[in-house]
Design a protein around this motif. Structure first.
Motif, PDB file in Angstrom:
ATOM      1  N   ASP A 131      43.252 -26.944  -4.855  1.00  0.00           N
ATOM      2  CA  ASP A 131      43.126 -25.673  -4.535  1.00  0.00           C
ATOM      3  C   ASP A 131      43.298 -24.415  -5.251  1.00  0.00           C
ATOM      4  OD1 ASP A 131      42.237 -26.945  -2.152  1.00  0.00           O
ATOM      5  OD2 ASP A 131      43.980 -26.594  -0.967  1.00  0.00           O
ATOM      6  N   MET A 132      44.455 -24.556  -6.288  1.00  0.00           N
ATOM      7  CA  MET A 132      44.667 -23.459  -6.772  1.00  0.00           C
ATOM      8  C   MET A 132      43.853 -23.368  -8.143  1.00  0.00           C
ATOM      9  SD  MET A 132      46.930 -21.982  -5.348  1.00  0.00           S
ATOM     10  CE  MET A 132      48.120 -20.838  -5.943  1.00  0.00           C
ATOM     11  N   GLN A 133      43.345 -24.733  -8.476  1.00  0.00           N
ATOM     12  CA  GLN A 133      42.516 -24.476  -9.766  1.00  0.00           C
ATOM     13  C   GLN A 133      41.150 -23.650  -9.843  1.00  0.00           C
ATOM     14  OE1 GLN A 133      41.547 -28.746 -10.498  1.00  0.00           O
ATOM     15  NE2 GLN A 133      43.365 -28.998 -11.421  1.00  0.00           N
ATOM     16  N   GLN A 134      40.552 -23.410  -8.645  1.00  0.00           N
ATOM     17  CA  GLN A 134      39.450 -22.702  -8.548  1.00  0.00           C
ATOM     18  C   GLN A 134      39.823 -21.153  -8.466  1.00  0.00           C
ATOM     19  OE1 GLN A 134      39.439 -25.449  -5.939  1.00  0.00           O
ATOM     20  NE2 GLN A 134      38.267 -26.795  -7.015  1.00  0.00           N
ATOM     21  N   LYS A 135      41.203 -20.709  -8.076  1.00  0.00           N
ATOM     22  CA  LYS A 135      41.433 -19.326  -8.108  1.00  0.00           C
ATOM     23  C   LYS A 135      41.526 -18.782  -9.393  1.00  0.00           C
ATOM     24  CE  LYS A 135      43.143 -19.801  -3.453  1.00  0.00           C
ATOM     25  NZ  LYS A 135      44.249 -19.332  -2.429  1.00  0.00           N
ATOM     26  N   THR A 136      41.127 -17.413  -9.357  1.00  0.00           N
ATOM     27  CA  THR A 136      41.546 -16.699 -10.679  1.00  0.00           C
ATOM     28  C   THR A 136      42.788 -16.056 -10.628  1.00  0.00           C
ATOM     29  OG1 THR A 136      40.297 -14.690  -9.799  1.00  0.00           O
ATOM     30  CG2 THR A 136      39.225 -16.238 -10.960  1.00  0.00           C
ATOM     31  N   TRP A 137      43.441 -15.476 -11.694  1.00  0.00           N
ATOM     32  CA  TRP A 137      44.659 -14.786 -11.909  1.00  0.00           C
ATOM     33  C   TRP A 137      44.587 -13.635 -10.815  1.00  0.00           C
ATOM     34  CZ3 TRP A 137      48.960 -16.803 -13.201  1.00  0.00           C
ATOM     35  CH2 TRP A 137      48.974 -17.820 -14.225  1.00  0.00           C
ATOM     36  N   THR A 147      43.102 -13.182  -7.832  1.00  0.00           N
ATOM     37  CA  THR A 147      43.267 -13.598  -6.550  1.00  0.00           C
ATOM     38  C   THR A 147      44.523 -14.234  -6.127  1.00  0.00           C
ATOM     39  OG1 THR A 147      42.145 -15.710  -6.882  1.00  0.00           O
ATOM     40  CG2 THR A 147      40.796 -13.624  -6.211  1.00  0.00           C
ATOM     41  N   LEU A 148      45.473 -14.720  -7.112  1.00  0.00           N
ATOM     42  CA  LEU A 148      46.574 -15.409  -6.979  1.00  0.00           C
ATOM     43  C   LEU A 148      47.978 -14.585  -6.226  1.00  0.00           C
ATOM     44  CD1 LEU A 148      47.007 -17.874  -9.706  1.00  0.00           C
ATOM     45  CD2 LEU A 148      46.647 -18.216  -7.486  1.00  0.00           C
ATOM     46  N   GLY A 149      47.708 -13.180  -6.508  1.00  0.00           N
ATOM     47  CA  GLY A 149      48.602 -12.174  -6.202  1.00  0.00           C
ATOM     48  C   GLY A 149      48.223 -11.451  -4.914  1.00  0.00           C
ATOM     49  N   ASN A 150      47.008 -11.716  -4.237  1.00  0.00           N
ATOM     50  CA  ASN A 150      46.236 -10.904  -3.580  1.00  0.00           C
ATOM     51  C   ASN A 150      46.665 -11.268  -2.029  1.00  0.00           C
ATOM     52  OD1 ASN A 150      44.689  -9.023  -2.199  1.00  0.00           O
ATOM     53  ND2 ASN A 150      42.600 -10.323  -2.665  1.00  0.00           N
ATOM     54  N   PHE A 151      47.623 -10.628  -1.323  1.00  0.00           N
ATOM     55  CA  PHE A 151      47.906 -11.116  -0.054  1.00  0.00           C
ATOM     56  C   PHE A 151      47.569  -9.885   1.009  1.00  0.00           C
ATOM     57  CE2 PHE A 151      51.166 -13.062  -2.901  1.00  0.00           C
ATOM     58  CZ  PHE A 151      50.973 -14.158  -2.565  1.00  0.00           C
ATOM     59  N   PRO A 152      46.123 -10.120   1.453  1.00  0.00           N
ATOM     60  CA  PRO A 152      45.764  -8.940   2.345  1.00  0.00           C
ATOM     61  C   PRO A 152      46.639  -8.624   3.757  1.00  0.00           C
ATOM     62  CG  PRO A 152      44.026 -10.368   1.694  1.00  0.00           C
ATOM     63  CD  PRO A 152      45.288 -10.920   1.309  1.00  0.00           C
ATOM     64  N   SER A 153      47.458  -9.777   4.100  1.00  0.00           N
ATOM     65  CA  SER A 153      48.213  -9.630   5.382  1.00  0.00           C
ATOM     66  C   SER A 153      49.326  -8.600   4.954  1.00  0.00           C
ATOM     67  CB  SER A 153      48.598 -10.980   5.854  1.00  0.00           C
ATOM     68  OG  SER A 153      49.279 -11.482   4.760  1.00  0.00           O
ATOM     69  N   PHE A 154      49.612  -8.137   3.849  1.00  0.00           N
ATOM     70  CA  PHE A 154      50.776  -7.141   3.528  1.00  0.00           C
ATOM     71  C   PHE A 154      50.209  -5.960   3.209  1.00  0.00           C
ATOM     72  CE2 PHE A 154      53.111 -11.245   2.060  1.00  0.00           C
ATOM     73  CZ  PHE A 154      54.014 -11.149   2.900  1.00  0.00           C
ATOM     74  N   TYR A 155      48.919  -5.695   3.272  1.00  0.00           N
ATOM     75  CA  TYR A 155      48.207  -4.309   3.140  1.00  0.00           C
ATOM     76  C   TYR A 155      48.715  -3.496   4.433  1.00  0.00           C
ATOM     77  CZ  TYR A 155      44.838  -6.065  -0.119  1.00  0.00           C
ATOM     78  OH  TYR A 155      44.375  -6.749  -1.235  1.00  0.00           O
ATOM     79  N   SER A 156      49.175  -2.263   3.965  1.00  0.00           N
ATOM     80  CA  SER A 156      49.641  -1.230   4.916  1.00  0.00           C
ATOM     81  C   SER A 156      48.883   0.051   4.939  1.00  0.00           C
ATOM     82  CB  SER A 156      51.132  -1.115   4.825  1.00  0.00           C
ATOM     83  OG  SER A 156      51.551  -0.094   5.885  1.00  0.00           O
ATOM     84  N   PHE A 157      48.153   0.485   5.833  1.00  0.00           N
ATOM     85  CA  PHE A 157      47.483   1.846   5.579  1.00  0.00           C
ATOM     86  C   PHE A 157      48.071   2.991   6.137  1.00  0.00           C
ATOM     87  CE2 PHE A 157      44.214  -1.415   4.965  1.00  0.00           C
ATOM     88  CZ  PHE A 157      43.763  -1.423   3.819  1.00  0.00           C
ATOM     89  N   ASN A 158      49.049   2.589   7.209  1.00  0.00           N
ATOM     90  CA  ASN A 158      49.656   3.782   8.044  1.00  0.00           C
ATOM     91  C   ASN A 158      51.045   3.595   7.420  1.00  0.00           C
ATOM     92  OD1 ASN A 158      47.389   4.341   9.436  1.00  0.00           O
ATOM     93  ND2 ASN A 158      47.576   2.717  10.891  1.00  0.00           N
ATOM     94  N   HIS A 159      51.466   4.462   6.583  1.00  0.00           N
ATOM     95  CA  HIS A 159      52.779   4.400   5.976  1.00  0.00           C
ATOM     96  C   HIS A 159      53.294   5.987   5.948  1.00  0.00           C
ATOM     97  CE1 HIS A 159      50.928   4.948   2.295  1.00  0.00           C
ATOM     98  NE2 HIS A 159      50.002   4.072   2.451  1.00  0.00           N
ATOM     99  N   ARG A 160      54.321   6.120   5.580  1.00  0.00           N
ATOM    100  CA  ARG A 160      54.946   7.415   5.561  1.00  0.00           C
ATOM    101  C   ARG A 160      54.612   8.436   4.299  1.00  0.00           C
ATOM    102  NH1 ARG A 160      60.983   5.490   4.437  1.00  0.00           N
ATOM    103  NH2 ARG A 160      60.686   4.806   2.298  1.00  0.00           N
ATOM    104  N   GLY A 161      53.842   7.614   3.418  1.00  0.00           N
ATOM    105  CA  GLY A 161      53.287   8.368   2.133  1.00  0.00           C
ATOM    106  C   GLY A 161      52.099   9.287   2.748  1.00  0.00           C
ATOM    107  N   ARG A 162      51.557   8.786   4.043  1.00  0.00           N
ATOM    108  CA  ARG A 162      50.417   9.913   4.274  1.00  0.00           C
ATOM    109  C   ARG A 162      51.068  11.119   4.801  1.00  0.00           C
ATOM    110  NH1 ARG A 162      46.642   7.542   8.882  1.00  0.00           N
ATOM    111  NH2 ARG A 162      44.682   8.987   8.521  1.00  0.00           N
TER     112      ARG A 162
END
Length: 116
Positions: free
Chosen positions: A76-82, A84-99
């Motif tokens: 499964d990892m052979q078809q992925k590019t470098w 997309t390997l570090g891309n984890f959409p579940s860790f995206y946070s749009f509502n944080h104190r930086g706002r």
């Protein structure tokens, strides 16, 4: 869609036939005990029904479940590019104190960006 339904129907029929073969084997064993005969083996029709039912169940389980995945993770990892390997959409946070550090941010929930 129709093929999946047909496979599920055959799967249920295979399980029913397998249960019937088990009941027939138990019934044959009870018959031999009542007539005080020695038990040697099951009748040929019960054995054939068991084997055919088992093959039917195994084939239709494979068809209903779907595609198998490789056990090796490298396949499964052979078809992925470098990228997309570090891309984890579940860790995206749009509502944080930086706002709140943004000068256009207001506490009432209306941003300066929305007013433009």
């Amino acid at each position: 869609m129709g093929s999946k339904f047909f496979n599920k129907l055959l799967l249920v029929a295979g399980f029913a036939s397998l249960a019937h073969a088990a009941f027939s084997a138990a019934h044959h064993r009870t018959y031999l005990r009542l007539t005080e005969q020695e038990w040697t083996s099951l009748p040929l029709d019960v054995i054939l029904q068991t084997v055919v039912s088992l093959v039917l169940v195994i084939y239709n389980i494979i068809e209903v479940v779907g595609n198998f995945k490789e056990i090796r993770a490298t396949v499964d990892m052979q078809q992925k590019t470098w990228d997309t390997l570090g891309n984890f959409p579940s860790f995206y946070s749009f509502n944080h104190r930086g706002r709140a550090l943004n000068p256009g941010y207001s506490l009432d929930g209306s941003d300066a960006y929305e007013n433009n």
